[in-house]
Design a protein around this motif. Structure first.
Motif, mmCIF file in Angstrom:
data_model
loop_
_atom_site.group_PDB
_atom_site.id
_atom_site.type_symbol
_atom_site.label_atom_id
_atom_site.label_comp_id
_atom_site.label_asym_id
_atom_site.label_seq_id
_atom_site.Cartn_x
_atom_site.Cartn_y
_atom_site.Cartn_z
ATOM 1 N N PHE A 183 72.964 -83.504 23.900
ATOM 2 C CA PHE A 183 74.108 -84.400 23.746
ATOM 3 C C PHE A 183 74.075 -85.618 24.661
ATOM 4 N N GLY A 184 73.146 -85.660 25.616
ATOM 5 C CA GLY A 184 73.079 -86.790 26.528
ATOM 6 C C GLY A 184 73.597 -86.431 27.902
ATOM 7 N N ARG A 185 73.265 -87.243 28.873
ATOM 8 C CA ARG A 185 73.550 -86.925 30.267
ATOM 9 C C ARG A 185 75.022 -87.085 30.623
ATOM 10 N N ALA A 186 75.805 -87.676 29.731
ATOM 11 C CA ALA A 186 77.222 -87.886 30.030
ATOM 12 C C ALA A 186 78.069 -86.645 29.757
ATOM 13 N N LEU A 187 77.459 -85.582 29.259
ATOM 14 C CA LEU A 187 78.217 -84.373 28.948
ATOM 15 C C LEU A 187 78.905 -83.836 30.194
ATOM 16 N N SER A 236 69.273 -88.837 22.992
ATOM 17 C CA SER A 236 69.589 -87.415 22.986
ATOM 18 C C SER A 236 68.997 -86.826 21.712
ATOM 19 N N LEU A 237 68.905 -85.499 21.674
ATOM 20 C CA LEU A 237 68.353 -84.867 20.478
ATOM 21 C C LEU A 237 69.266 -85.068 19.277
ATOM 22 N N ILE A 238 70.569 -85.076 19.503
ATOM 23 C CA ILE A 238 71.502 -85.319 18.397
ATOM 24 C C ILE A 238 71.301 -86.722 17.845
ATOM 25 N N ARG A 239 71.135 -87.689 18.723
ATOM 26 C CA ARG A 239 70.915 -89.057 18.229
ATOM 27 C C ARG A 239 69.593 -89.138 17.471
ATOM 28 N N ARG A 286 69.703 -90.497 3.436
ATOM 29 C CA ARG A 286 70.912 -90.141 4.182
ATOM 30 C C ARG A 286 70.591 -89.123 5.274
ATOM 31 N N PRO A 287 71.382 -89.136 6.343
ATOM 32 C CA PRO A 287 71.209 -88.124 7.391
ATOM 33 C C PRO A 287 71.904 -86.822 7.006
ATOM 34 N N MET A 288 71.783 -85.812 7.839
ATOM 35 C CA MET A 288 72.512 -84.572 7.621
ATOM 36 C C MET A 288 74.016 -84.826 7.768
ATOM 37 N N ASP A 289 74.831 -84.006 7.106
ATOM 38 C CA ASP A 289 76.269 -84.149 7.271
ATOM 39 C C ASP A 289 76.716 -83.536 8.605
ATOM 40 N N ARG A 290 77.983 -83.745 8.947
ATOM 41 C CA ARG A 290 78.479 -83.345 10.268
ATOM 42 C C ARG A 290 78.377 -81.826 10.486
ATOM 43 N N ARG A 291 78.671 -81.044 9.462
ATOM 44 C CA ARG A 291 78.589 -79.594 9.623
ATOM 45 C C ARG A 291 77.150 -79.170 9.894
ATOM 46 N N ALA A 292 76.195 -79.791 9.187
ATOM 47 C CA ALA A 292 74.786 -79.469 9.431
ATOM 48 C C ALA A 292 74.382 -79.853 10.850
ATOM 49 N N PHE A 293 74.860 -81.013 11.324
ATOM 50 C CA PHE A 293 74.584 -81.415 12.701
ATOM 51 C C PHE A 293 75.080 -80.353 13.673
ATOM 52 N N ARG A 294 76.315 -79.889 13.438
ATOM 53 C CA ARG A 294 76.877 -78.890 14.341
ATOM 54 C C ARG A 294 76.052 -77.619 14.324
ATOM 55 N N ASN A 295 75.715 -77.135 13.141
ATOM 56 C CA ASN A 295 74.964 -75.887 13.040
ATOM 57 C C ASN A 295 73.608 -75.987 13.724
ATOM 58 N N GLU A 296 72.915 -77.093 13.503
ATOM 59 C CA GLU A 296 71.586 -77.232 14.117
ATOM 60 C C GLU A 296 71.679 -77.480 15.623
ATOM 61 N N ALA A 297 72.742 -78.137 16.067
ATOM 62 C CA ALA A 297 72.927 -78.314 17.500
ATOM 63 C C ALA A 297 73.154 -76.970 18.182
ATOM 64 N N ILE A 298 73.909 -76.086 17.539
ATOM 65 C CA ILE A 298 74.156 -74.763 18.124
ATOM 66 C C ILE A 298 72.882 -73.928 18.098
ATOM 67 N N VAL A 299 72.076 -74.067 17.043
ATOM 68 C CA VAL A 299 70.778 -73.377 17.024
ATOM 69 C C VAL A 299 69.936 -73.827 18.217
ATOM 70 N N LEU A 300 69.854 -75.146 18.421
ATOM 71 C CA LEU A 300 69.085 -75.671 19.552
ATOM 72 C C LEU A 300 69.659 -75.175 20.870
ATOM 73 N N PHE A 301 70.970 -75.133 20.958
ATOM 74 C CA PHE A 301 71.596 -74.677 22.190
ATOM 75 C C PHE A 301 71.272 -73.206 22.444
ATOM 76 N N MET A 302 71.426 -72.373 21.428
ATOM 77 C CA MET A 302 71.161 -70.951 21.597
ATOM 78 C C MET A 302 69.701 -70.715 21.963
ATOM 79 N N ALA A 303 68.796 -71.416 21.264
ATOM 80 C CA ALA A 303 67.366 -71.232 21.521
ATOM 81 C C ALA A 303 66.970 -71.771 22.886
ATOM 82 N N GLY A 304 67.565 -72.880 23.296
ATOM 83 C CA GLY A 304 67.158 -73.516 24.538
ATOM 84 C C GLY A 304 67.903 -73.051 25.754
ATOM 85 N N HIS A 305 69.076 -72.458 25.575
ATOM 86 C CA HIS A 305 69.871 -72.012 26.714
ATOM 87 C C HIS A 305 69.708 -70.522 26.972
#
Length: 462
Positions: free
Chosen positions: A170-174, A243-246, A258-277
């Protein structure tokens, strides 16, 4: 069998593992054990079996436990065995939706082509400074503690890796509060989510209603709310830091403009978070625990770090000078694979070890078994980092799979290993850790493999 003669037998340490029954428990006893810790269900003989064909209640079960059978299931017959098992899907869909970890078929291929490039090895030099900065901050905080202070290393590693993955996604401003909220909710989700899917074992279809777990779903909603807000701030905020989201926002869905929709962004961000955290936190916690119990490896690591780093934080440029640091982590992942069971459901008939596999069967590859198979590994329960040092014989292909294997191999494996290496190297120089007396450590498998619920250690000056 792997030759580890270069490691001194007197110096080898055997980390804890659950007692192994003489015989496999029967159905209902097995399910009861599995609900709390499915690592405890495996008898000693299961570790050396090539493949197991059995039936649990009304579901066929096939366990692949050699490089050959793993290759057959996860590579040669990927299309037939690509779907995650019902248990994994029902455990993770409330959290991940249709994210990459649980999707299959055309949707999985589409998402992977969008997500894989954002964690590609070519991006590691750009992501490493964030990791170094966060690890250095944590090391400084530990070094500033009064000698003898007790910390929960498992929780500390969770917070550290969450901060890192949040900054990279999400970037360093989180804000720290957002990261802490997601970490706490993840921990609750793992505690509450079911470890077995009785409905599937009874042969009931996916659409059959499962009992809702209100606490797990509430934890998932808290994660969704935080992540939705962060994504909106990034995507609606115009130009911002990398950031990875950007990066995902700039990618287009294959075959479209077209890019992924917002729900897809959320789902893939949580996958990345779970895998990376979660997985990286567990690996680091296990490695730090092992090092407190294995003085020879601890001293050897400290000597490597003194020569390569001289007390400063580790950076991406230092990785070639840290072979033992990496070997410690790779051997830790052999003994305590972050995801100890990889389960699939056959969506078409197949064949394993010359025997037919019927549609609907559960096909399992358990790194917990495979990585300790005595026909593959010499002294399989011992901690021997020399197995992974440069010049040592590499294990057979598909014998060592901490990040899975085949087309569904983890896209962030190089990022995860770099993150763990930089963090371990930086933290191990800062202080000396001692396990609190009387603490019993035992691996517990839920969605991931954890050293229990806490890992209390005392901090001493380096």
């Amino acid at each position: 069998m792997q030759d580890i003669a270069q490691a001194s037998p007197a110096a080898r340490y055997t980390p804890p593992y659950p007692p192994r029954p003489d015989k496999a428990p029967r159905n209902f006893r097995m399910l009861k054990l599995a609900r709390h810790n499915w690592l405890a269900i495996w008898p000693a003989g299961a570790f050396r079996r090539d493949a197991v064909f059995t039936r649990v209640l009304f579901r066929d079960l096939v366990i692949c436990n050699t490089p050959e059978t793993v290759h057959q299931a996860f590579v040669e017959q990927h299309e037939a065995f690509q779907r995650k098992s019902a248990q994994h899907r029902h455990a993770l869909i409330p959290l991940l939706g249709d994210g990459l970890f649980v999707s299959d078929g055309a949707l999985w291929r589409e998402r992977r082509r969008v997500v894989a490039p954002v964690t590609h090895a070519s991006r590691l030099p750009d992501l490493a400074p964030t990791i170094t900065e966060a690890a250095a901050d944590r090391a400084a905080a530990w070094a500033a503690l009064p000698p003898g202070t007790t910390i929960d290393v498992l929780a500390e590693m969770g917070r550290l890796t969450a901060e890192i993955i949040c900054r990279t996604i999400f970037g360093r401003a989180l804000g720290a509060d957002a990261a802490a909220a997601v970490v706490a909710a993840f921990a609750e989700y793992q505690r509450e989510i079911g470890q077995t899917d009785i409905a599937s074992l009874l042969g009931l279809p996916d659409w059959w209603p499962r009992l809702p777990n209100r606490r797990a779903r509430a934890a998932a909603r808290r994660i969704h709310a935080v992540v939705d807000g962060l994504i909106a701030a990034i995507l609606d905020g115009g130009e911002g830091e990398a950031s990875l989201i950007r990066s995902m926002a700039e990618a287009k869905v294959p075959g479209t403009d077209r890019p992924m929709d917002r729900r897809a962004f959320r789902n893939e961000a949580i996958v990345l978070f779970m895998a990376g955290h979660e997985t990286t936190a567990n690996v680091l916690a296990w490695a730090l625990f092992i090092l407190t119990q294995d003085p020879a490896s601890a001293d050897r690591l400290r000597a490597e770090l003194a020569t390569a780093l001289g007390g400063r934080p580790a950076t991406h440029a230092d990785l070639p000078a840290l072979p033992f640091t990496r070997a410690v982590l790779e051997e830790t992942m052999r003994l305590y694979p972050p995801v100890p069971m990889l389960s699939r459901q056959a969506i078409a008939p197949g064949e394993i070890a010359g025997r037919p596999v019927r549609r609907g069967a559960m096909v399992l590859v358990a790194p917990w078994l495979l990585h300790r198979n005595p026909t593959i590994w010499e002294e399989p329960d011992a901690f021997v980092p020399d197995r992974f040092m440069p010049g040592a014989p590499r294990p057979p292909r598909h014998a060592y799979i901490p990040f899975s294997t085949g087309p569904r191999v983890c896209t962030g494996q190089q990022l995860g290993l770099m993150e763990a290496t930089l963090c371990l190297a930086t933290l191990w120089q800062a202080v000396r850790l001692e396990l609190v007396e009387g603490t019993e450590v035992m691996p517990v498998a839920r969605l991931t493999l954890r050293p229990g619920e806490a890992l209390p250690m005392r901090v001493r000056p380096a």
